[in-house]
Design an enzyme around this catalytic site. Structure first.
Site, PDB file in Angstrom:
ATOM      1  N   ASP A 198       0.858  -1.189   0.000  1.00 45.91           N
ATOM      2  CA  ASP A 198       0.000   0.000   0.000  1.00 45.91           C
ATOM      3  C   ASP A 198       0.893   1.238   0.000  1.00 45.91           C
ATOM      4  O   ASP A 198       1.880   1.289   0.740  1.00 45.91           O
ATOM      5  CB  ASP A 198      -0.906   0.016   1.237  1.00 45.91           C
TER       6      ASP A 198
HETATM    7  C1  LIG Z   1       2.807   8.654  -5.671  1.00 46.74           C
HETATM    8  C2  LIG Z   1       2.447   7.676  -6.764  1.00 46.74           C
HETATM    9  C3  LIG Z   1       1.486   6.696  -6.575  1.00 46.74           C
HETATM   10  N1  LIG Z   1       1.169   5.825  -7.572  1.00 46.74           N
HETATM   11  C4  LIG Z   1       0.152   4.754  -7.407  1.00 46.74           C
HETATM   12  C5  LIG Z   1       0.696   3.387  -6.985  1.00 46.74           C
HETATM   13  C6  LIG Z   1      -0.551   2.678  -6.492  1.00 46.74           C
HETATM   14  O1  LIG Z   1      -1.174   2.001  -7.588  1.00 46.74           O
HETATM   15  C7  LIG Z   1      -1.434   3.824  -6.052  1.00 46.74           C
HETATM   16  C8  LIG Z   1      -1.618   3.799  -4.576  1.00 46.74           C
HETATM   17  O2  LIG Z   1      -2.737   3.069  -4.288  1.00 46.74           O
HETATM   18  P1  LIG Z   1      -2.751   1.804  -3.333  1.00 46.74           P
HETATM   19  O3  LIG Z   1      -3.980   1.930  -2.493  1.00 46.74           O
HETATM   20  O4  LIG Z   1      -1.441   1.607  -2.654  1.00 46.74           O
HETATM   21  O5  LIG Z   1      -2.897   0.585  -4.336  1.00 46.74           O
HETATM   22  P2  LIG Z   1      -4.040   0.247  -5.373  1.00 46.74           P
HETATM   23  O6  LIG Z   1      -5.404   0.532  -4.823  1.00 46.74           O
HETATM   24  O7  LIG Z   1      -3.695   0.890  -6.697  1.00 46.74           O
HETATM   25  O8  LIG Z   1      -3.864  -1.311  -5.530  1.00 46.74           O
HETATM   26  P3  LIG Z   1      -4.063  -2.472  -4.405  1.00 46.74           P
HETATM   27  O9  LIG Z   1      -4.686  -1.872  -3.174  1.00 46.74           O
HETATM   28  O10 LIG Z   1      -4.939  -3.484  -5.065  1.00 46.74           O
HETATM   29  O11 LIG Z   1      -2.662  -2.962  -4.181  1.00 46.74           O
HETATM   30  O12 LIG Z   1      -0.786   5.041  -6.414  1.00 46.74           O
HETATM   31  C9  LIG Z   1       1.793   5.906  -8.800  1.00 46.74           C
HETATM   32  O13 LIG Z   1       1.500   5.123  -9.713  1.00 46.74           O
HETATM   33  N2  LIG Z   1       2.760   6.868  -8.987  1.00 46.74           N
HETATM   34  C10 LIG Z   1       3.116   7.755  -8.033  1.00 46.74           C
HETATM   35  O14 LIG Z   1       4.008   8.609  -8.278  1.00 46.74           O
END
Ligand SMILES: Cc1cn([C@H]2C[C@H](O)[C@@H](COP(=O)(O)OP(=O)(O)OP(=O)(O)O)O2)c(=O)[nH]c1=O
Length: 211
Positions: free
Chosen positions: A82
């Site tokens: 997460d």
């Molecule tokens: C800060 C940042 C976040 N993110 C993304 C990564 C994660 O997919 C998302 C954070 O959300 P999360 O809640 O960590 O993950 P998710 O809901 O996408 O997937 P799951 O819970 O099923 O594992 O933000 C980027 O892609 N680039 C960035 O620079």
């Protein structure tokens, strides 16, 4: 050994594919999107504990699904994560920014950029858990990200790309937001959703591969 990525995030899958061969990797996202929030948490240790809690709940959900499907856990390695942004608010207290709230995400993202990002440094934390058979290891990796000073016009343009949707902190370092960033101190893959070097080390130490 089969590695199970317990995540719906396409970014995490792309990252994990860098170190695990496609025929040894499968995806099984958690069923429930309901996660405990971070509201009211104002200390680093309380936020760390909650992040660990969120990741553990994802793992429990995925392990339950695997068992229901008749998989032997001794033959699987499960990876869950997460990602949150931890900025500094009034009185320098930590403020957690998750995914922008839908459907009116634009105003929130504009506020985050003006208040927490423009010309300042924030942290991106990814909590990870890896379970191999009976063994389990939690880690939280933190990366400092500094953005340049952002005029409203640039913030409005970034919002118009719709890239903030579904991303922790409302931006994607791997996308158009790269041009807003002055410096990254720490793991780049951690910001995008999975700290690959640390994941590889943990897999090795738990004998869950790779290599
Ligand atoms: C800060 C940042 C976040 N993110 C993304 C990564 C994660 O997919 C998302 C954070 O959300 P999360 O809640 O960590 O993950 P998710 O809901 O996408 O997937 P799951 O819970 O099923 O594992 O933000 C980027 O892609 N680039 C960035 O620079």
């Amino acid at each position: 050994m089969l590695t199970v990525l317990g995540s719906q995030s396409p970014r995490r899958l792309e990252l994990l594919q860098q170190i695990i061969p496609a025929d040894e990797l499968t995806v099984l996202p958690p069923r429930s999107a309901d996660e405990p929030g971070f509201e009211g948490l104002t200390t680093v240790s309380a936020i760390e504990a909650q992040l660990r809690n969120v990741v553990q709940l994802k793992l429990d959900d995925v392990v339950d699904q695997l068992q229901q499907q008749g998989h032997l856990l001794s033959e699987c390695c499960v990876v869950c994560a997460d990602t949150i942004v931890v900025a500094r608010g009034a009185n320098d207290l930590p403020v957690v920014l998750g995914k922008p709230p839908m459907p009116h995400w634009q105003a929130t993202v504009r506020d985050w950029f003006r208040e927490y990002y423009s010309g300042r440094t924030h942290e991106v934390w990814t909590g990870c858990v890896i379970a191999v058979d009976e063994k389990l290891q939690h880690t939280i990796v933190k990366t400092n990200v500094t953005m340049c000073s952002l005029e409203d016009e640039l913030i409005d343009w970034y919002v118009s790309t719709e890239e903030p949707i579904g991303k922790a902190g409302g931006y994607g370092l791997q996308g158009a937001a790269a041009m807003l960033i002055d410096a990254v101190d720490g793991s780049l893959t951690n910001v995008i959703g999975l700290p690959l070097r640390e994941i590889r080390q943990t897999l090795k130490s738990l004998n869950g591969s790779p290599n």
